[in-house]
Design a protein around this motif. Structure first.
Motif, PDB file in Angstrom:
ATOM      1  N   ALA A   6       0.854  -1.187   0.000  1.00  0.00           N
ATOM      2  CA  ALA A   6       0.000   0.000   0.000  1.00  0.00           C
ATOM      3  C   ALA A   6       0.886   1.232   0.000  1.00  0.00           C
ATOM      4  CB  ALA A   6      -0.901   0.009   1.233  1.00  0.00           C
ATOM      5  N   THR A   7       0.622   2.162  -0.893  1.00  0.00           N
ATOM      6  CA  THR A   7       1.334   3.437  -0.864  1.00  0.00           C
ATOM      7  C   THR A   7       0.329   4.553  -1.131  1.00  0.00           C
ATOM      8  OG1 THR A   7       3.328   4.617  -1.558  1.00  0.00           O
ATOM      9  CG2 THR A   7       2.099   3.468  -3.285  1.00  0.00           C
ATOM     10  N   LYS A   8       0.800   5.800  -1.136  1.00  0.00           N
ATOM     11  CA  LYS A   8      -0.097   6.955  -1.133  1.00  0.00           C
ATOM     12  C   LYS A   8       0.524   8.113  -1.912  1.00  0.00           C
ATOM     13  CE  LYS A   8      -0.708   5.799   3.755  1.00  0.00           C
ATOM     14  NZ  LYS A   8       0.592   5.115   3.932  1.00  0.00           N
ATOM     15  N   SER A   9      -0.322   9.078  -2.265  1.00  0.00           N
ATOM     16  CA  SER A   9       0.179  10.342  -2.799  1.00  0.00           C
ATOM     17  C   SER A   9      -0.760  11.469  -2.406  1.00  0.00           C
ATOM     18  CB  SER A   9       0.320  10.288  -4.329  1.00  0.00           C
ATOM     19  OG  SER A   9      -0.951  10.213  -4.950  1.00  0.00           O
ATOM     20  N   ASN A  10      -0.232  12.657  -2.406  1.00  0.00           N
ATOM     21  CA  ASN A  10      -0.872  13.936  -2.126  1.00  0.00           C
ATOM     22  C   ASN A  10       0.085  14.844  -1.375  1.00  0.00           C
ATOM     23  OD1 ASN A  10      -2.477  16.157  -1.672  1.00  0.00           O
ATOM     24  ND2 ASN A  10      -3.895  15.159  -0.267  1.00  0.00           N
ATOM     25  N   GLY A  11       1.022  14.280  -0.621  1.00  0.00           N
ATOM     26  CA  GLY A  11       1.963  15.092   0.137  1.00  0.00           C
ATOM     27  C   GLY A  11       2.903  15.878  -0.762  1.00  0.00           C
ATOM     28  N   ILE A  12       3.551  16.875  -0.181  1.00  0.00           N
ATOM     29  CA  ILE A  12       4.489  17.730  -0.927  1.00  0.00           C
ATOM     30  C   ILE A  12       5.758  16.940  -1.235  1.00  0.00           C
ATOM     31  CG2 ILE A  12       5.847  19.860  -0.868  1.00  0.00           C
ATOM     32  CD1 ILE A  12       3.752  20.956   1.103  1.00  0.00           C
ATOM     33  N   VAL A  13       6.071  16.801  -2.532  1.00  0.00           N
ATOM     34  CA  VAL A  13       7.239  16.009  -2.938  1.00  0.00           C
ATOM     35  C   VAL A  13       8.283  16.841  -3.676  1.00  0.00           C
ATOM     36  CG1 VAL A  13       5.992  13.833  -3.019  1.00  0.00           C
ATOM     37  CG2 VAL A  13       6.027  15.293  -5.048  1.00  0.00           C
TER      38      VAL A  13
END
Length: 345
Positions: A91-98
């Motif tokens: 499981a992984t995620k996105s939306n944070g500041i990268v």
């Protein structure tokens, strides 16, 4: 190790999931690789990460390399799973500041597709099993986000969708959109902070997940270690201090002392009580532990096979006070109107 079905997927995940938020800090990259191996040996097949884990400045602490010199947790995990990817649910995620660009965060189609490709490359895999929207993005309509996920599912790059730190009404809205538009991206899991001390998820989210068949996947099940062992109070960095937040308030420490007292009375460890209690809550399929050593991981894993007596569960439940409202990290207020008068959320 015991397993649960994740939401409506039919896919089984271990009741204990390995969290990687501090990979590269504690444990360091080499020890993180050993921890992943130990998790697999214990029967843990569910590993949780995110595109921002590991090398964010908020994770900085004395004795660890600064953020700019650390590898992303996804990269460390991908290397550790090389040759062992089969059978593991990632499981992984996105939306944070990268990054520093104006589009280097959010849940727009552009950012989601960019970050899926980045995560696949780091994880050294051709698909992500469970892909979370990591906090609410109030600048992007959920229809766009879910449509992007739908395309990625049809392309085989992600298998299922989850929502992280979403209140119940937003989870319900996402389900309605997916059903109305016949999308394959209906959420299957809700990840949220949830433990004996912080029971805000029980206010509305747990009921919504139970009604619609989503699994709750709690993070911080030991409240930053406070519910694992009172010795955590002697550590230089503990609890949310690991993420740049303040330490434990006195009321939380008092509750932890009560859990410790009951554990000694029942001949068990505090972490066993806290994890077994949480695994017995409605809709909870798996809990994400964030051990810093292999020893901590092995200890936490013992809770997966534990079943407390009803009177023990009642005694633990009676210790905590359910908060009046659900709090999460993203702003979430009344709908803001567009210039044409329609609501943005």
């Amino acid at each position: 190790m015991k397993y649960s079905v994740l939401g409506r997927t039919g896919m089984r995940v271990s009741r204990i999931a390995l969290g990687t938020a501090t990979f590269g800090v504690a444990p360091d990259p080499q020890d993180a690789g050993r921890m992943v191996g130990a998790a697999l040996d214990l029967g843990i097949n569910f590993i949780d990460t995110a595109d921002v884990y590991g090398n964010m400045p908020v994770f900085d602490r004395p004795g660890a390399p600064p953020a700019a010199e650390r590898q992303p947790a996804e990269e460390i995990l991908g290397r550790a799973l090389r040759g062992r990817r089969d059978g593991v649910v990632i499981a992984t995620k996105s939306n944070g500041i990268v990054g520093h660009g104006v589009n280097d965060r959010g849940l727009s189609r552009k950012h989601i597709i960019d970050q899926v490709e980045t995560s696949l490359r780091r994880l050294q895999t051709d698909h992500i099993d469970l892909y979370y929207a990591h906090d609410v993005d109030t600048d992007t309509r959920p229809e766009q986000t879910l449509a992007a996920y739908d395309d990625l599912i049809r392309q085989g790059k992600i298998r299922y969708v989850g929502l992280s730190n979403y209140p119940a009404w937003r989870v319900t809205r996402a389900l309605w959109i997916a059903d109305d538009r016949r999308l394959a991206s209906a959420p299957m899991a809700a990840q949220v902070k949830y433990n004996l001390i912080d029971r805000a998820a029980e206010r509305e989210l747990a009921s919504a997940c139970g009604e619609f068949g989503l699994s709750i996947i709690p993070y911080a099940p030991l409240h930053g270690g406070l519910l694992a062992d009172l010795k955590v109070l002697d550590r230089e960095v503990s609890g949310d201090e690991r993420f740049g937040a303040p330490g434990f308030p006195e009321r939380e420490i008092s509750l932890a002392h009560e859990v410790d007292r009951l554990a000694r009375e029942w001949g068990l460890a505090p972490y066993q009580l806290a994890l077994a209690w949480l695994l017995a809550r409605p809709a909870v399929a798996s809990v994400i532990v964030g051990p810093e050593t292999v020893g901590e991981l092995r200890a936490n894993a013992t809770a997966a096979d534990m079943e407390l007596e009803p009177w023990q569960l009642e005694a633990l439940t009676a210790l905590a006070v359910e908060p009046p409202t659900f709090h999460h990290r993203a702003g979430d207020g009344p709908a803001k109107p567009h210039a044409n008068g329609t609501a943005t959320r």
